[in-house]
Scaffold this motif. Sequence first.
Motif, PDB file in Angstrom:
ATOM      1  N   GLY A   1     -14.640  -0.363  -3.254  1.00  0.00           N
ATOM      2  CA  GLY A   1     -14.452  -0.142  -1.601  1.00  0.00           C
ATOM      3  C   GLY A   1     -13.091   0.843  -1.489  1.00  0.00           C
ATOM      4  O   GLY A   1     -13.050   1.806  -1.776  1.00  0.00           O
ATOM      5  N   ASP A   2     -12.060  -0.136  -0.563  1.00  0.00           N
ATOM      6  CA  ASP A   2     -11.168   0.806  -0.193  1.00  0.00           C
ATOM      7  C   ASP A   2     -10.062   0.199  -1.468  1.00  0.00           C
ATOM      8  O   ASP A   2      -8.969  -0.036  -1.164  1.00  0.00           O
ATOM      9  CB  ASP A   2     -10.273   1.105   1.111  1.00  0.00           C
TER      10      ASP A   2
ATOM     11  N   THR B   1      -7.446   8.944  -8.860  1.00  0.00           N
ATOM     12  CA  THR B   1      -7.275   7.016  -9.267  1.00  0.00           C
ATOM     13  C   THR B   1      -6.364   7.027 -10.202  1.00  0.00           C
ATOM     14  O   THR B   1      -6.402   8.024 -11.252  1.00  0.00           O
ATOM     15  CB  THR B   1      -8.803   6.952  -9.176  1.00  0.00           C
TER      16      THR B   1
ATOM     17  N   LYS C   1      -8.893   1.909  -6.339  1.00  0.00           N
ATOM     18  CA  LYS C   1      -9.957   2.645  -6.041  1.00  0.00           C
ATOM     19  C   LYS C   1      -9.274   4.225  -5.155  1.00  0.00           C
ATOM     20  O   LYS C   1     -10.405   5.566  -4.670  1.00  0.00           O
ATOM     21  CB  LYS C   1     -11.431   2.444  -5.065  1.00  0.00           C
ATOM     22  N   ARG C   2      -8.171   4.305  -4.878  1.00  0.00           N
ATOM     23  CA  ARG C   2      -7.286   5.127  -4.048  1.00  0.00           C
ATOM     24  C   ARG C   2      -7.227   6.299  -5.320  1.00  0.00           C
ATOM     25  O   ARG C   2      -6.749   5.867  -6.247  1.00  0.00           O
ATOM     26  CB  ARG C   2      -6.589   4.634  -3.259  1.00  0.00           C
ATOM     27  N   THR C   3      -7.318   7.585  -4.386  1.00  0.00           N
ATOM     28  CA  THR C   3      -7.276   8.823  -4.977  1.00  0.00           C
ATOM     29  C   THR C   3      -5.442   9.317  -4.520  1.00  0.00           C
ATOM     30  O   THR C   3      -5.068   8.614  -3.572  1.00  0.00           O
ATOM     31  CB  THR C   3      -7.962   9.390  -4.313  1.00  0.00           C
TER      32      THR C   3
ATOM     33  N   ASN D   1       1.073  -1.409  -0.034  1.00  0.00           N
ATOM     34  CA  ASN D   1      -0.201  -0.120   0.240  1.00  0.00           C
ATOM     35  C   ASN D   1       0.937   0.817   0.155  1.00  0.00           C
ATOM     36  O   ASN D   1       0.824   2.500   0.082  1.00  0.00           O
ATOM     37  CB  ASN D   1      -0.875   0.176   1.060  1.00  0.00           C
TER      38      ASN D   1
END
Length: 658
Positions: A224-225, A237, A229-231, A178
């Motif tokens: 979801g997470d 994104t 999908k994270r910015t 991550n």
Amino acid sequence: MRTARRQSLASAQATRNATAEVADAVAAQTEKAHQDPLWSAVMAGDEGKLLPLLRANPALLAERGPVGETPFLMLVLYGKVQLAKRVAGLYPEVVDGRYEGGEYHGENALHIAVVQKRIDVARWLVRAEPELLQHRADGAFFAVGQPCNYGQVPLLFAAGTNQPEMFDMLVAEGADPNAVDSFGNNALHVCVEHDLPEMYVHVRQSWARDAGVDLAQAAKSDGGDALWKRTNGDGLTPLMLAARDGHREMFEALIELEAQVQWSYGPVSCVILPLRELDFIVGEPRGAIEWLVHNNHVEILQTTRVRELLDKKWAAFGQRLFMRKFRATCVYLAAFVATIVWGPRGYATGPQCAAVEGLERALCYGVAGVAPTLLPGAWPSTNATAALLDHDAWQWAVVLAEFVVVAGAVTKFERKVAEMRQETLRGYLVVTGAARIENYASVAFCLLVFTVAGARAASLPALASYIPALRVLQCAAGAFYSLYFLLGFRLTGHFVVMLGRMLNDVYRFLAVSFVFVLFFSSAFAVSLDAGGGSFFEIMSACMGTTFGAVDVVDMQKGSPNPLLSGVLVVVTTVTMPVLLGNVLVAMMSDTYTAISEAAAGVWFQQRARISFSLEAEMRPEERSDPRNKYWVDVGGQRFLQVMEVNRQHFRKRPLAKY
């Protein structure tokens, strides 16, 4: 969201400013490697010379070169791996060394091994010093916009250099899947930045496997997470980043990953595509399609699925609302023209309204502001009501037009204020193309209507002289607003774009021609012995010669220097209208040709902008109208459903997605 973008731009600017300094430092590094005994031994990988030097003076291992490097880092960079391992065995602390200051700040030996694709060296380094996984290479050499912007940490370096095995090894050795860089970019953002669709798929699958996420199930929900999908710091994104920067291959690959086949029959497939990141949704961050339109990535807008989405939006509500708005605007502008042509010419209403008291005075001022055609003869009067009614049918038609203009401006301005609240003022102002014309021109026109009405109602003689100028600006805003509708029609849209591009040609032409005008004006001023008051007349004349509007031959009459003036006349006649005039024509011709060749794409882009502006103006009840629905609801999420035909279906097997 904007802070990260500003930081990246500032970093890129700093890199450009430091180019000369870096070149000098690298040159000094090269010279030192050939002259200094320590660095010469490092570059040559000469164990017989290097180890005695280090035994005699271990502090040499901490010595820094011209760009902040240590001897151990240079051994790894030069590929002297066995000697580097020998040195690390004798002095283990050197493995944790990093570049300090300058272009390469923060880079360690693991970064170097990753970029050199030495997985064996990288594994040895990580096991020798696990902290290397956390170090950030954040010098200007690795800044956003630079070729080696690989995401700062070693794991992201592996993703940005397209090394699946290296990536997996680092994760297995303890790297955080991550991990993000200083701008919030994760491994998938880095893959997008470097156009690596296969690596993107590998990272996505690796993350899902480690996180226990079923990709097939995740595709049917909002994700979801999930990593994809994270910015980042700009609120983007990976899909949005691909759209913003115009990475067509990556964009199409990411769309393909998001697509879900509902059923297939031979070459025909029913496909649904989630709209959350892709589409324009009021109140949500700017979607991928908005970035494509805003940044003029017309070629990506022409891709099948994007075009299908935009066509469905236009068919569902765009065309209907556009034509309704077009008809209403035609009626409104006709009413406005009627007030201009047949409305009153006099604006000094103060004496009339000042002659009455109380509510009648308030009514008088109100009539003066909204419908001045009613005013003459009404006040002062013993029976104002009778006087108001004493108008013929044509005057009442003009009065109706005046009320329509003011009421329409109030209604439009109300919608625009609501739109500003939804999108924020900044979001409202930074739109481009057709949406910018609609936003700017409509607000300007409404404010001018209110200003003119207020100036009339105030009935101040000092304001009366400004009202004609305000009315002229109203006409300009109305005409400019009409261009918005011309952009929406296939036959005229690209011509409006041409006008905008040609204005840029005119700006460049004026900048170049000003140099010539200034020179010839100064030369004529000298030859004619003209004073300061005549200089600006001469400048105007020289500028006019570019378009053949002024006969410069007249400028030499009465000159005390006829020969000099004659030479200047000849040179000016050749240079201004022949040379510069034809340069402007050639520039505009190139612009016309370029836009004509891409006319279909340009018009499609402008139509997309119009759809966005229409959707932004819609009230909540209009958006929920079934007639305006272009999506299907699946599990509480919006999806685009399309029917696709694959002509190659029986010729080639599709790649497995999961």
